[in-house]
Design a protein around this motif. Structure first.
Motif, short mmCIF file in Angstrom:
data_model
loop_
_atom_site.label_atom_id
_atom_site.label_comp_id
_atom_site.label_asym_id
_atom_site.label_seq_id
_atom_site.Cartn_x
_atom_site.Cartn_y
_atom_site.Cartn_z
N ASN A 20 54.36 -61.56 -13.62
CA ASN A 20 54.66 -61.44 -12.19
C ASN A 20 56.07 -61.92 -11.86
O ASN A 20 56.34 -62.29 -10.71
N THR A 21 56.96 -61.90 -12.87
CA THR A 21 58.31 -62.39 -12.65
C THR A 21 59.32 -61.30 -13.00
O THR A 21 59.16 -60.59 -13.99
N VAL A 22 60.35 -61.19 -12.17
CA VAL A 22 61.43 -60.22 -12.37
C VAL A 22 62.71 -60.99 -12.64
O VAL A 22 63.08 -61.87 -11.85
N TYR A 23 63.38 -60.66 -13.73
CA TYR A 23 64.63 -61.29 -14.12
C TYR A 23 65.74 -60.25 -14.01
O TYR A 23 65.67 -59.22 -14.68
N LEU A 24 66.73 -60.50 -13.19
CA LEU A 24 67.86 -59.57 -13.05
C LEU A 24 69.02 -60.02 -13.92
O LEU A 24 69.29 -61.22 -14.04
N GLY A 53 59.54 -53.44 -7.69
CA GLY A 53 58.38 -53.55 -6.81
C GLY A 53 58.34 -54.82 -5.99
O GLY A 53 57.27 -55.28 -5.58
N THR A 54 59.50 -55.37 -5.71
CA THR A 54 59.55 -56.60 -4.91
C THR A 54 60.77 -56.54 -3.99
O THR A 54 61.40 -55.50 -3.85
N ASP A 55 61.10 -57.65 -3.33
CA ASP A 55 62.24 -57.69 -2.42
C ASP A 55 62.78 -59.11 -2.32
O ASP A 55 62.22 -60.03 -2.91
N LYS A 56 63.84 -59.27 -1.54
CA LYS A 56 64.52 -60.57 -1.47
C LYS A 56 63.66 -61.69 -0.88
O LYS A 56 63.95 -62.86 -1.10
N SER A 57 62.59 -61.36 -0.19
CA SER A 57 61.71 -62.41 0.33
C SER A 57 60.95 -63.11 -0.80
O SER A 57 60.38 -64.18 -0.60
N LYS A 58 60.98 -62.52 -1.99
CA LYS A 58 60.26 -63.08 -3.15
C LYS A 58 61.22 -63.69 -4.18
O LYS A 58 60.80 -64.01 -5.29
N LEU A 60 62.98 -66.29 -6.20
CA LEU A 60 62.63 -67.67 -6.53
C LEU A 60 63.86 -68.53 -6.76
O LEU A 60 63.92 -69.67 -6.32
N GLN A 61 64.83 -67.95 -7.48
CA GLN A 61 66.03 -68.70 -7.84
C GLN A 61 67.22 -67.76 -7.94
O GLN A 61 67.07 -66.62 -8.40
N THR A 62 68.37 -68.24 -7.53
CA THR A 62 69.61 -67.50 -7.71
C THR A 62 70.67 -68.45 -8.25
O THR A 62 70.84 -69.56 -7.74
N ALA A 111 62.92 -63.33 -9.44
CA ALA A 111 62.02 -63.11 -8.30
C ALA A 111 60.58 -62.95 -8.76
O ALA A 111 60.31 -62.63 -9.92
N ALA A 112 59.67 -63.14 -7.83
CA ALA A 112 58.24 -62.91 -8.06
C ALA A 112 57.88 -61.50 -7.62
O ALA A 112 58.53 -60.93 -6.74
#
Length: 114
Positions: A20-24, A53-58, A60-62, A111-112
């Motif tokens: 459930n984690t997205v790494y850019l 499948g997510t957006d900036k509201s999710k 977690l860290q930048t 992001a989540a």
């Protein structure tokens, strides 16, 4: 657990989804000014998050790298207009030499999905 790669290339993927984690990957932008580069890079962050499948509201860290810490206030003005004010992520900012002299800012986002 499956791994999904978004915009894979020979060197790296634009984003990787694991669980459930997205790494850019680090996102840099176009333009001469820090403002232009921030807006362009954050638009690409939005695009990659949407593809995952997510957006900036999710977010977690930048982690933000600036080629010169003197750009901190200018970057923050764009950042504060972009973030979801109800869901600000954990964040760190540092000065670093970036991949090419033309780059002034780079964003690394995690992001989540939910």
């Amino acid at each position: 657990m499956s791994i999904k790669r978004i915009e894979p290339g020979a060197r790296m993927s634009g984003a990787v989804v694991h669980g459930n984690t997205v790494y850019l990957a680090g996102q840099v932008g176009d333009g001469e000014s820090v403002t232009d580069q921030c807006k362009s890079a954050l638009a690409e962050v939005d695009s990659l998050l949407a593809a995952a499948g997510t957006d900036k509201s999710k977010v977690l860290q930048t982690i933000i790298y600036l080629s010169d810490i003197a750009y901190f206030a200018e970057m923050n003005a764009v950042w504060e207009a972009w973030i979801d004010p109800a869901n600000p992520p954990a964040r760190a900012t540092s000065e670093a030499k970036l991949a090419a002299p033309k780059y002034k800012v780079e964003f690394i986002v995690t992001a989540a999905l939910d």
